[in-house]
Design a protein around this motif. Structure first.
Motif, PDB file in Angstrom:
ATOM      1  N   SER A   3       2.106 -10.748 -11.804  1.00 62.77           N
ATOM      2  CA  SER A   3       1.229 -11.150 -10.704  1.00 62.77           C
ATOM      3  C   SER A   3       0.185 -10.067 -10.466  1.00 62.77           C
ATOM      4  O   SER A   3       0.456  -8.878 -10.623  1.00 62.77           O
ATOM      5  CB  SER A   3       2.045 -11.373  -9.432  1.00 62.77           C
ATOM      6  N   ASN A  49       0.329 -14.214  -3.948  1.00 61.72           N
ATOM      7  CA  ASN A  49      -0.412 -13.016  -3.572  1.00 61.72           C
ATOM      8  C   ASN A  49      -1.682 -13.480  -2.881  1.00 61.72           C
ATOM      9  O   ASN A  49      -1.638 -13.827  -1.719  1.00 61.72           O
ATOM     10  CB  ASN A  49      -0.668 -12.106  -4.766  1.00 61.72           C
ATOM     11  N   SER A  50      -2.797 -13.501  -3.584  1.00 63.46           N
ATOM     12  CA  SER A  50      -3.989 -14.097  -2.986  1.00 63.46           C
ATOM     13  C   SER A  50      -3.902 -15.614  -3.018  1.00 63.46           C
ATOM     14  O   SER A  50      -4.558 -16.297  -2.228  1.00 63.46           O
ATOM     15  CB  SER A  50      -5.254 -13.624  -3.723  1.00 63.46           C
ATOM     16  N   ARG A  74       0.192  -7.879  -6.400  1.00 60.63           N
ATOM     17  CA  ARG A  74       1.627  -8.123  -6.322  1.00 60.63           C
ATOM     18  C   ARG A  74       1.920  -9.274  -5.366  1.00 60.63           C
ATOM     19  O   ARG A  74       1.152  -9.556  -4.436  1.00 60.63           O
ATOM     20  CB  ARG A  74       2.359  -6.868  -5.863  1.00 60.63           C
ATOM     21  N   VAL A  75       3.009  -9.874  -5.558  1.00 61.31           N
ATOM     22  CA  VAL A  75       3.436 -10.983  -4.703  1.00 61.31           C
ATOM     23  C   VAL A  75       3.807 -10.435  -3.344  1.00 61.31           C
ATOM     24  O   VAL A  75       4.574  -9.466  -3.217  1.00 61.31           O
ATOM     25  CB  VAL A  75       4.627 -11.729  -5.331  1.00 61.31           C
ATOM     26  N   THR A  76       3.252 -11.043  -2.314  1.00 65.21           N
ATOM     27  CA  THR A  76       3.501 -10.592  -0.944  1.00 65.21           C
ATOM     28  C   THR A  76       4.403 -11.529  -0.159  1.00 65.21           C
ATOM     29  O   THR A  76       4.991 -11.122   0.842  1.00 65.21           O
ATOM     30  CB  THR A  76       2.166 -10.451  -0.195  1.00 65.21           C
TER      31      THR A  76
END
Length: 764
Positions: free
Chosen positions: A362, A403-404, A365-367
């Motif tokens: 990703s 993420n986004s 990064r994956v949030t």
């Protein structure tokens, strides 16, 4: 000179003793140091038939004097006749039989050398040699190691010191570098060995390799250890790795380079191979591998999103292999998002299910994560979903890594296994009410099950009845009525239907009359007769009948006789009716006994009658005597016929009478209803003429008693068992027989040849 001395010594023993019969047991060499003590455990056996030791002398550094033909040296202890003559630092702790134990305290360096025990018993002599090794300071203990030490394998190490003495306490302590280790100290004081030892049990790991292990000798009075020994541990272990990544977070943007270096920080023995793997697959591109001593560097240039993932460094030696890993992330939007079922399969209804949302890479990064379907789920940590007590119909789950923007994974079906659902008993066929004898069919059904392989069972009143999907009754009976449940099970569990009540209608049956308090009662009490029955629907009408089948016009379930009378004795039966039919009970007999008041009243009446009969009997005897006197005077006889008869009493409630004589003519109103006596009057024939007697005398006028011309007297006897041989024995109704002899009184002479007796049966 030494050879001569030894030869003379040998000759002395050959001449004066049997050397083979002397036997001593003690350690060959005893160790000590200045200030300690020396304990000499010693046992001996006297030669021949000797039973006691006479003398004992302890020499230090003795020698044999050829001229004097005797031993000389420093005498430490002398026992004459086993009495202590002199004593210094040495103590004899033995006896004159077998024990020769000695103790020297304190020990001195000049004690180093040989002790000689000179013993005599009568003409038998012996010199026993004991070696003492006394040093200035305490000797170091010895650490005994196993042949090989491997990490994670339990080993036992021994610290041994050839010294022990009662009264001088020593202990051995273990230290790994500067850390003290727990251990136990034990001592051995026998004729075989004198030592102190401590055993250490440990589970070594690779960090113990090359570290110092020390065993120290301590005395309570010393300020520090008396001596010690140190060894370096040689622990065999697999290679231990460490990975360095540049950049350190192992997160790079697409197009950048990354370097990962794998270092071997420890290996015993040395490692033979080292390599990199990605997602478990070895990397064989040599241009990416830079091998140096004890390290391997992997360099990735111009990374793409495909190179992100798990990287492992693996090294191997003779002991085994070891891996270390690093996760490389290339920054880009999540792709290849997957929902992973972490719970063990198969999943059953009610289990806790854990799902994880995974992705390969990703950027950034994956949030956060999202889950579908939404519900009251508990996300333990981001990306890990806990479903508590999952329901049997839970649908597919999917997740998204964000993420986004978010990328959704493919749905995952949980394939939940559960016990059969919707179990029920289908409506009874036919739908109308059930009568005894109808054909009935019960069917079991369910809505769903996973797995679908099921078995059917039936229970009646909670008790397992049979297996099968259908339960049929070709001709249902009242005993088949009850509560029925259908059970369906599979490999997961079992489900039970709601209770189906099965009622069977039938006409009254099994009627019977029960009596309270019992079937025999005394007159004047209460008697309750209850008509008990089995019927569905319940009996709506009752009727009662007596022993003559006479309707008592009583229509309740209970018939109460209050108060009960003797006339109530007899059989009763009842009749029950419901809308399906009529049933009747068999007769049950009620017996009513006289009360004590009635018995007393009738007994008084019986006694009065007996007295009357007794007076009548006395009057009859006197009359008979008067008649005989008149007959003898007149010399006349009148023929009288003797007649006999039996009286049978048919009363069935009479209690059996015991055997034995009974009073003549007495009537017991309590026991009998019949009269057991009779007075018979015979008419007088006016034409009767006097008869001529045997002597030929003329007739004598007949004597008239009172107004009757003749009197018949009846003598009544109570029947005795076996008295009447002419009575037919197979008449069961003759419970009582009375015997009567009839005598006819009048003028004339009794015929001599008329000796027979006639019998008559009189029924009451």
């Amino acid at each position: 000179m030494h050879l001569l001395g030894a030869s003379l010594l040998l000759l002395e023993y050959l001449a004066f003793s049997d050397a083979e019969d002397w036997k001593f047991e003690h350690p060959g060499t005893l160790y000590a140091w200045e200030g300690a003590c020396i304990w000499i455990p010693c046992q001996y056996k006297l030669p021949g038939k000797r039973v006691s030791l006479d003398n004992l002398t302890v020499y230090h550094k003795y020698k044999y004097d050829d001229n004097a033909k005797a031993f000389s040296g420093n005498i430490l202890l002398q026992m004459a006749k086993m009495n202590k003559l002199s004593q210094g630092r040495i103590q004899f702790l033995g006896d004159s039989k077998s024990n020769c134990t000695l103790r020297i305290h304190p020990a001195k360096t000049e004690d180093n050398g040989i002790l000689g025990l000179r013993t005599t018993s009568g003409s038998e002599k012996w010199m026993e040699k004991i070696v003492l090794n006394v040093s200035k300071t305490a000797p170091a203990p010895r650490i005994q190691l196993p042949l090989e030490i491997r990490e994670f394998q339990e080993v036992t190490l021994t610290c041994l010191l050839n010294f022990s003495c009662y009264g001088y306490q020593t202990k051995l302590q273990w230290f790994l570098e500067s850390s003290q280790l727990p251990s136990n100290t034990s001592a051995s004081l026998t004729t075989k060995t004198v030592s102190t030892q401590s055993k250490l049990t440990m589970h070594p790991n690779w960090t113990h390799h090359g570290r110092n292990l020390t065993c120290q000798l301590w005395n309570d009075n010393a300020e520090g250890p008396l001596s010690y020994e140190t060894v370096q541990l040689d622990v065999k272990h697999t290679p231990k790795l460490e990975i360095e990544v540049s950049p350190t977070e192992a997160i790079v943007k697409e197009g950048m380079s990354v370097t990962m270096t794998c270092k071997i920080i420890s290996s015993n023995p040395e490692s033979s191979t080292i390599s990199w793997l990605k997602d478990g697959i070895p990397l064989t591109k040599q241009e990416t591998l830079q091998r140096e001593q004890k390290m391997l560097t992997l360099t990735l240039t111009s990374v793409t999103k495909d190179v992100g993932g798990e990287y492992h460094c693996e090294a191997r030696n003779e002991i085994g292999s070891e891996k270390s890993q690093v996760a490389l992330q290339v920054l880009y939007a999540p792709k290849e998002v997957t929902t992973v079922l972490q719970s063990p399969t198969p999943i059953r209804e009610g289990d806790n299910v854990t799902l994880t949302c995974n992705y390969t890479s990703s950027n950034p990064r994956v949030t956060r994560y999202e889950w579908s379907p939404q519900g009251l789920w508990n996300e333990l940590i981001p990306g890990v979903l806990m479903i508590q007590k999952v329901s049997w119909n839970a649908g597919p789950f999917t997740c998204a890594a964000c993420n986004s923007w978010c990328s959704w994974a493919s749905p995952v079906n949980l394939h939940i296994k559960y016990a059969p659902k919707g179990v029920k008993v289908l409506p009874i066929i036919p739908h109308s009410e059930i009568h005894s004898g109808d054909r009935i069919l019960l069917q079991c059904n369910f809505s769903s099950s996973h797995p679908t392989d099921v078995r059917f069972f039936w229970k009646k009143n909670g008790i397992l009845l049979k297996e099968g999907r259908e339960l049929s009754f070709d001709s249902i009976s009242p005993e088949d009525a009850g509560s029925y449940n259908c059970l369906v099970n599979n490999s997961v569990g079992q489900s039970t239907s709601e209770t189906q009540m099965l009622q069977v209608l039938y006409a009254p049956r099994r009627l019977r009359v029960s009596m309270s308090p019992k079937d025999s009662v005394t007159e004047g009490k209460d008697a309750v007769l209850t008509c008990e029955s089995d019927a569905n629907p319940p009996i709506s009408q009752y009727a009662w009948f007596d022993w003559n089948n006479q309707n008592l016009h009583h229509y309740d379930r209970m018939l109460r006789l209050d108060p009960v009378k003797v006339e109530h004795s007899g059989a009763y039966w009842c009749q029950g009716t419901n809308r399906l039919g009529v049933g009747q009970s068999p007769p049950s007999t009620l017996t009513v006994y006289y009360s004590s008041e009635t018995i007393s009243r009738r007994t008084a009446l019986g006694v009065g009658l007996c007295l009357a009969i007794l007076l009548l009997a006395i009057w009859g005897v006197k009359l008979h005597q008067s008649w005989k006197r008149i007959q003898s005077q007149q010399g006349l006889q009148e023929n009288s016929s003797g007649q006999s008869f039996f009286v049978r009493n048919k009363k069935i409630r009479r209690a059996p009478l015991s055997e034995g004589p009974h009073s003549m003519g007495c009537y017991n109103p309590v026991m009998e209803d019949s009269i057991s006596y009779a007075v018979l009057h015979f008419p007088v024939d006016e034409n009767d003429t006097p008869r001529i007697g045997d002597a030929g005398t003329s007739e004598v006028p007949r004597l008239s008693l009172n107004r009757d011309n003749s009197v018949t007297y009846s003598v009544v006897h109570k029947r005795q068992v076996g008295d009447y041989e002419n009575v037919t024995p197979d008449v069961p109704e003759d419970e009582e027989i009375h015997y009567s002899e009839l005598v006819h009184f009048g003028a004339g002479e009794r015929p001599l040849d008329h000796e027979g007796v006639e019998y008559v049966t009189l029924k009451h």
